[in-house]
Design a protein around this motif. Structure first.
Motif, PDB file in Angstrom:
ATOM      1  N   CYS A 132       0.837  -1.205   0.000  1.00  0.00           N
ATOM      2  CA  CYS A 132       0.000   0.000   0.000  1.00  0.00           C
ATOM      3  C   CYS A 132       0.867   1.249   0.000  1.00  0.00           C
ATOM      4  O   CYS A 132       1.973   1.244   0.523  1.00  0.00           O
ATOM      5  CB  CYS A 132      -0.874   0.041   1.250  1.00  0.00           C
ATOM      6  SG  CYS A 132      -1.921  -1.402   1.443  1.00  0.00           S
ATOM      7  N   CYS A 133       0.306   2.307  -0.565  1.00  0.00           N
ATOM      8  CA  CYS A 133       0.988   3.602  -0.580  1.00  0.00           C
ATOM      9  C   CYS A 133      -0.085   4.675  -0.369  1.00  0.00           C
ATOM     10  O   CYS A 133      -1.265   4.361  -0.269  1.00  0.00           O
ATOM     11  CB  CYS A 133       1.717   3.792  -1.903  1.00  0.00           C
ATOM     12  SG  CYS A 133       0.618   4.123  -3.287  1.00  0.00           S
ATOM     13  N   PRO A 134       0.313   5.949  -0.313  1.00  0.00           N
ATOM     14  CA  PRO A 134      -0.703   6.981  -0.105  1.00  0.00           C
ATOM     15  C   PRO A 134      -1.854   6.905  -1.117  1.00  0.00           C
ATOM     16  O   PRO A 134      -3.007   7.174  -0.769  1.00  0.00           O
ATOM     17  CB  PRO A 134       0.094   8.281  -0.262  1.00  0.00           C
ATOM     18  CG  PRO A 134       1.474   7.924   0.200  1.00  0.00           C
ATOM     19  CD  PRO A 134       1.685   6.513  -0.281  1.00  0.00           C
ATOM     20  N   VAL A 135      -1.566   6.503  -2.356  1.00  0.00           N
ATOM     21  CA  VAL A 135      -2.606   6.496  -3.388  1.00  0.00           C
ATOM     22  C   VAL A 135      -3.630   5.386  -3.134  1.00  0.00           C
ATOM     23  O   VAL A 135      -4.824   5.652  -2.994  1.00  0.00           O
ATOM     24  CB  VAL A 135      -1.995   6.334  -4.798  1.00  0.00           C
ATOM     25  CG1 VAL A 135      -3.091   6.284  -5.859  1.00  0.00           C
ATOM     26  CG2 VAL A 135      -1.007   7.471  -5.084  1.00  0.00           C
ATOM     27  N   CYS A 136      -3.169   4.132  -3.025  1.00  0.00           N
ATOM     28  CA  CYS A 136      -4.149   3.040  -2.927  1.00  0.00           C
ATOM     29  C   CYS A 136      -4.743   2.937  -1.526  1.00  0.00           C
ATOM     30  O   CYS A 136      -5.808   2.349  -1.358  1.00  0.00           O
ATOM     31  CB  CYS A 136      -3.562   1.720  -3.390  1.00  0.00           C
ATOM     32  SG  CYS A 136      -2.056   1.203  -2.552  1.00  0.00           S
ATOM     33  N   ALA A 137      -4.077   3.523  -0.526  1.00  0.00           N
ATOM     34  CA  ALA A 137      -4.656   3.502   0.818  1.00  0.00           C
ATOM     35  C   ALA A 137      -5.539   4.730   1.039  1.00  0.00           C
ATOM     36  O   ALA A 137      -6.071   4.924   2.131  1.00  0.00           O
ATOM     37  CB  ALA A 137      -3.556   3.443   1.871  1.00  0.00           C
ATOM     38  N   GLY A 138      -5.684   5.561   0.011  1.00  0.00           N
ATOM     39  CA  GLY A 138      -6.606   6.692   0.093  1.00  0.00           C
ATOM     40  C   GLY A 138      -6.186   7.763   1.083  1.00  0.00           C
ATOM     41  O   GLY A 138      -7.038   8.403   1.698  1.00  0.00           O
ATOM     42  N   LEU A 139      -4.883   7.993   1.227  1.00  0.00           N
ATOM     43  CA  LEU A 139      -4.462   9.055   2.144  1.00  0.00           C
ATOM     44  C   LEU A 139      -4.842  10.416   1.573  1.00  0.00           C
ATOM     45  O   LEU A 139      -4.892  10.594   0.360  1.00  0.00           O
ATOM     46  CB  LEU A 139      -2.941   9.000   2.365  1.00  0.00           C
ATOM     47  CG  LEU A 139      -2.383   7.817   3.145  1.00  0.00           C
ATOM     48  CD1 LEU A 139      -0.940   8.090   3.548  1.00  0.00           C
ATOM     49  CD2 LEU A 139      -3.206   7.541   4.388  1.00  0.00           C
ATOM     50  N   PRO A 140      -5.100  11.382   2.444  1.00  0.00           N
ATOM     51  CA  PRO A 140      -5.426  12.727   1.968  1.00  0.00           C
ATOM     52  C   PRO A 140      -4.311  13.256   1.068  1.00  0.00           C
ATOM     53  O   PRO A 140      -3.139  13.092   1.392  1.00  0.00           O
ATOM     54  CB  PRO A 140      -5.499  13.546   3.269  1.00  0.00           C
ATOM     55  CG  PRO A 140      -5.759  12.549   4.352  1.00  0.00           C
ATOM     56  CD  PRO A 140      -5.106  11.281   3.915  1.00  0.00           C
ATOM     57  N   GLY A 141      -4.698  13.866  -0.051  1.00  0.00           N
ATOM     58  CA  GLY A 141      -3.720  14.509  -0.929  1.00  0.00           C
ATOM     59  C   GLY A 141      -3.154  13.637  -2.027  1.00  0.00           C
ATOM     60  O   GLY A 141      -2.548  14.149  -2.960  1.00  0.00           O
ATOM     61  N   ALA A 142      -3.335  12.323  -1.948  1.00  0.00           N
ATOM     62  CA  ALA A 142      -2.760  11.448  -2.970  1.00  0.00           C
ATOM     63  C   ALA A 142      -3.631  11.443  -4.227  1.00  0.00           C
ATOM     64  O   ALA A 142      -4.832  11.682  -4.152  1.00  0.00           O
ATOM     65  CB  ALA A 142      -2.620  10.035  -2.419  1.00  0.00           C
TER      66      ALA A 142
END
Lengths: 96, 489, 488
Positions: free
Chosen positions: B37-47
């Protein structure tokens, strides 16, 4: 079309996962009604044959190569979670 | 009244890309939870998402193989709903402008030929996995699968029987596997199928109220669920009842379908164009290049194997049951192995070795050259077939040189007739009882004597030669022809 | 010499010449923050120790400084992700959120030697025009502490105005850089959509959001934008502006430049003081050789409804991820999953955010999509076309930034519609993805700053900044500082 009313605001709140206590709901309904009434001036604009503009897109396709890069450290991924067990995020029962 | 069953399918297929649809995390199955997982696929704010070019290519390839119109202008939309397996609370999918539309698949079943129309194919991202832990009464969420690329293939309600459905799915699976677009492993969830089913009086052209069945994990389950659900609806309508439009889950153990608790009481996904992804424009040359690059599909291979190599329809089906097997077969033939021998080794030893290891053909490391060499050595009589199998086992996992192995383990057949004859003499002398038995008409005794000779020669003799020499020494008329042409070293 | 009196470029030059050390600049800025932030509430997080350590490190590399802003202390609006430094969006929802990654904009400026002092207050999730919707309390305007600094980048504008850092980076969805810049007497620019990566900018409305600088003058903004702009492989909507080297192209020469004055932007609802100041600014440009063109922009009235429909729709989806599972506020008590979601979101979001989520959900829901959302996208196309037409007749447009100067605190909160209507001059540029700049052009009778807006065609940043630079060569509005800011 259904005008903005308390029933509709309840429905919107449910879809949005927000809860509005009675008083807030009344105030919100009135405010949304005023806003939406104002937005109805759009009806005066002739848009026959106009393509909706959803993107001011770059020219050409924007694609990335199919290349794997390292993922995030799990500790960092979970660090902001209100409830986790070191491996996974925890939620109340969500599956049957 | 006679009833007709009407079925449409929505099939989700995970694409065999290395990285996810919108980020560079690996798509590898398994892995420790939440480590892909990374900011994009984990849906982190700003990704933000960026489309993987391979996903587009695979979707177009699938569309072409299913005879679809490929959209020259295609775009993504957001499907909004709350669920813990969906970290952004929206799925990036395609509603308004899917990548492919209006396809057609021809089917051949025992019931006759038919065709199924493909309504559309769209690209989307997979969701994560939820596991309920009864000990803590909490659901645990793993986002490794979030963002694994999917295509959803939606048919028109053109199926009338479960046979047609299975024939379609088999053809779909085979096609996507041969295109290299998906491995279609149902057990790993890389091919998942929802079945929309309704019934109507035969002859009616109005559609009845349909139900959607989920949780169908095998072709067998699909066939049974269709039979059950059609029967249920017919009984209901026959008794004057009504079918409720709902989603039903197939209960594998009880072999019944039952209503699922719905994700939202009333669904309103509020689809709208995904503002983070620009639309995709495809030129004629892009589509033409992919059309031209289409590989030979399974049915075409089967016809060719039959025509060119004289293989039986059964052998052809076996060999094309997996693209990796077909690849191996073609490599063997290319390297000079006789086609029939190649086919036999694949259907025998190769499949056995895979199954013993619990491996998929695609994971096979056996170099085709090694198997070709083994086949040649057996053909030339330099090793016997049993020894060949022993060598095969030794090199199957991908390392080892066939000739070196044969040499190092001294497996080459004893070609010196004198040596074999001496061993025969010794065996006869050591076992007079068996000699007597044989001469008294008990054929079995010969087998024992052959075994003794082979043991003395450590299995390296040609069993046929041993047999012949024994028969001759025991005075059987007509024996000994093999001796005239001893194998050459 | 008071360091805080310098512009960012002047300080950068002094650092490179060795006249000022980076730690010296950092300490001066931190002292100013220490002195004034209690009153202004512009900083939500001050990263003092980090900044001093970074200053020491930067000082070691000063001889190989690679940018004109090397070592210059600055701050980020708190909706831009900074790795290891909490990023709250001024919301209870993200009160304890610490991003595990840096926004692309942060990476770029850090690579150019930027020195971050901390994170700046704003309207919650950038929704608002007064910086009063912050969960952490309102920002106060340095020119009058009883007034709002504007919003949503109110902390950024107030900080730059008061000398708490030499420049700031904010975001603009419907005027959120330009309007607070105007209310606080600083210069700010919203670049062409896509030319600054949004990767790491916590989304409000994805098709409208754009990161941009707030600085003391046009030259400072040009220098920051030179570093920020450019395509980013992690933002599919990003692109290379065919500008760049903005700073080196600030000649101040505006001879022959056709400056369009849209009649609808000077009509009813505009304060007289503002009108006078903006028209006077037009005269200054004319005096330098520009040509004034009167034109009509009849579709202006559709901009606010179209903007609020599109922005709310996107926001309702962008903010759905805040559900108390992966990060952010989780209600203390809840029954099942549905209640966890509902309670966490109800407690985590403030009233303005909730209003926009409900509005956005409304315009996207079945039965209303065509009449509102789809119609708004069509109106957006009409507005874009109107700009295309206008730029056939002129090179840039000059308008007010806001109908009036900074409002008193508390004045706008009860009347959301009135607040929305105040965005009338700024939202058209966002809808059309165009660059737009705000520059100080005078003061009203109460001594509050007034801003003038320049709107350019796509990639017209160079033209805008040069016009503003020309204006600033002949005026000193941008040099005025509030009490405590000590710039004269």
């Amino acid at each position: 079309m259904e005008p903005i009313n308390a029933w509709l605001v309840d429905e919107l709140a449910r879809l949005s996962r927000l809860s509005l206590p009675e008083e807030e709901r009344r105030a919100m309904t009135a405010q949304l009604k005023r806003i939406v009434d104002y937005m109805d001036i759009l009806g005066r604009l002739d848009t026959a044959g106009i393509e909706p503009l959803s993107h001011e897109a770059p020219v050409g396709n924007v694609l990335r190569p199919d290349v794997v890069e390292p993922s995030l450290d799990r500790g960092e991924l979970l660090a902001n979670a209100p409830a986790q067990d070191g491996e996974m995020f925890l939620t109340p029962r969500s599956v049957e | 009244m006679t009833w007709e069953t009407v079925i449409g399918l929505e099939t989700h297929v995970e694409l065999a890309t290395r990285s996810k649809i919108f980020c560079p995390c690996t798509t590898q199955f398994g892995g420790q939870p939440n480590t892909h997982c990374c900011p994009v696929c984990a849906g982190l704010p700003g990704a933000l998402p960026v489309l993987n070019e391979k996903v587009l290519e695979f979707a177009v390839k699938a569309g072409l193989a299913l005879n679809c119109q490929i959209a020259r202008y295609s775009a993504f939309d957001r499907k909004n709903y709350f669920y813990p397996d969906l970290p952004k609370a929206y799925q990036i999918s395609q509603l308004y402008l899917p990548i492919a539309r209006d396809g057609r698949v021809e089917l051949h079943t025992s019931g006759g030929d038919s065709a199924v129309r493909i309504h559309e194919i769209h690209m989307e991202e997979d969701a994560g996995k939820l596991v309920h832990d009864p000990w803590i009464d909490q659901t645990r969420a793993d986002y490794n699968r979030c963002g694994v690329p999917l295509i959803e293939i939606v048919t028109e309600p053109d199926f009338r029987t479960a046979d047609q459905v299975i024939a379609y799915l088999e053809k779909l699976k085979e096609t996507l596997q041969y295109l290299g677009v998906s491995d279609c492993k149902m057990q790993e969830g890389s091919l998942r199928c929802d079945v929309n089913l309704s019934v109507r009086p035969l002859g009616s052209d109005e559609l009845g109220t349909r139900t959607e069945m989920k949780n169908l994990n095998s072709f067998k389950a699909i066939a049974r669920a269709i039979a059950y659900e059609a029967g249920r609806q017919i009984r209901l309508l026959g008794a004057g009842g009504q079918v409720a439009q709902e989603t039903r889950r197939w209960d594998e153990d009880r072999e019944v379908t039952c209503p699922m608790r719905s994700k939202e009481e009333a669904r309103d996904y509020r689809y709208f164009p995904e503002p983070d992804l620009p639309p995709v424009r495809l030129g004629e040359d892009y589509v033409a290049a992919l059309r031209a690059a289409r590989p030979e599909l399974a049915a075409e291979k089967r016809a060719r194997y039959q025509a060119d190599y004289g293989l039986s329809p059964y052998d052809c089906r076996m060999i094309t049951s997996d693209p990796a097997l077909a690849r191996l077969f073609e490599a063997l033939v290319e390297l000079g192995a006789p086609a029939k021998q190649g086919a036999n080794w694949i259907m025998g030893e190769v499949l056995a070795a895979l199954s013993a290891r619990g491996m998929e053909p695609g994971d096979m490391k056996l170099p085709p050259a090694a198997l070709t060499r083994i086949i040649a050595l057996v053909e030339e009589g330099r090793i016997n077939r049993n020894t060949g199998v022993q060598v095969f086992e030794a090199v199957f996992d991908g390392d080892g040189d066939v000739d070196a192995y044969v040499r190092e383990h001294g497996l080459e057949q004893v070609g010196d007739t004198g040596l074999v004859a001496a061993a025969v003499e010794r065996a006869l002398a050591a076992h007079p009882r068996s000699v007597a038995d044989f001469q008294a008409g008990r054929e079995k005794a010969l087998g024992f004597l052959v075994g003794q000779v082979m043991r003395e020669l450590k299995g390296r003799a040609d069993p046929k030669l041993v047999n012949d020499l024994l028969r001759r020494a025991l005075g059987v008329p007509g024996a000994g022809k093999a001796v005239e042409k001893p194998p050459q070293l | 010499m008071e360091l805080t009196e310098l512009t960012a470029l002047e300080l950068g030059a002094a650092i490179r010449r060795g006249e000022v050390s980076v730690p010296q600049a950092a300490r001066a800025a931190l002292e100013a923050v220490e002195r004034q932030n209690g009153a202004l509430n512009c900083f939500l997080t001050v990263t003092g120790e980090r900044a001093l350590a970074r200053a020491e490190a930067l000082q070691k590399g000063v001889k190989t400084a690679n940018s004109p802003l090397y070592g210059v202390p600055m701050a980020w609006k708190d909706n831009i992700c900074t790795k290891g430094v909490r990023t709250t969006c001024a919301s209870r929802m993200l009160e304890d959120f610490t991003p595990p990654y840096d926004a692309t904009a942060v990476e770029r400026l850090e690579a150019a030697g930027a020195l971050c002092l901390g994170k700046l207050n704003m309207d919650e999730f950038a929704m608002g025009s007064t910086s009063e919707t912050s969960f952490f309390g309102p920002v106060r305007n340095p020119w009058d502490l009883e007034r709002s600094p504007g919003g949503s980048s109110g902390g950024a504008a107030a900080a730059v105005s008061a000398g708490l850092g030499w420049y700031a980076v904010g975001s603009d969805t419907g005027g959120s850089i330009r309007q607070p810049a105007a209310h606080c007497g600083v210069t700010g620019i919203k670049p062409t959509y896509g030319t600054v990566s949004r990767y790491g900018l916590i989304a409000h409305a994805s098709s409208l959001d754009q990161i941009g600088p707030l600085g003391r003058d046009a030259a400072d903004c040009a220098a920051v934008l030179d570093l920020l702009q450019g395509r980013d492989r992690r933002d599919a909507t990003s692109l290379d502006g065919d500008y760049g080297q903005l700073l080196s192209r600030l000649t101040g020469d505006v001879r022959g430049l056709r400056v369009g004055l849209p009649e609808q932007c000077f009509g009813d609802g505009l304060d007289d003081g503002v009108r006078r100041a903006v028209l006077a600014a037009a005269q200054v440009l004319k005096d330098r050789g520009a040509q004034l063109v009167e034109l009509s922009f009849p579709v202006l009235e559709y901009a606010v409804p179209a903007y609020y429909i599109i922005a709310s729709a996107e926001a309702s989806s962008n903010l759905a991820r805040y559900d108390g599972v992966k990060y952010g506020w989780r209600a203390r008590e809840y029954g099942g999953l549905h209640e966890l979601y509902t309670q966490s979101r109800t407690q985590g979001f403030g009233p303005e955010v909730k209003r926009r989520i409900l509005l956005g959900t409304f315009v996207l829901s079945s039965g209303y999509y065509d009449a509102y959302y789809q119609k708004a996208l069509q109106a957006r196309a009409v507005i874009r076309n109107a700009f295309d037409e206008a730029f056939g007749r002129c090179d840039l447009l000059l308008t007010p930034v806001a109908p009036s100067t900074a409002p008193r605190l508390g004045e706008s909160l009860g009347e959301p519609l009135k607040m929305y209507l105040g965005d009338i001059y700024t939202v058209p540029a966002n809808l059309a993805g165009l660059p737009a700049l705000s520059m100080p052009c005078g003061f009203d009778s109460q001594g509050l700053p007034i801003g003038a807006q320049l709107i350019g065609p796509r990639f017209g940043e160079g033209r805008l900044l040069n016009a503003a630079h020309a204006f600033q060569l002949d005026t000193d509005w941008h040099r005025r500082a509030p009490e405590g800011g000590k710039r004269t």
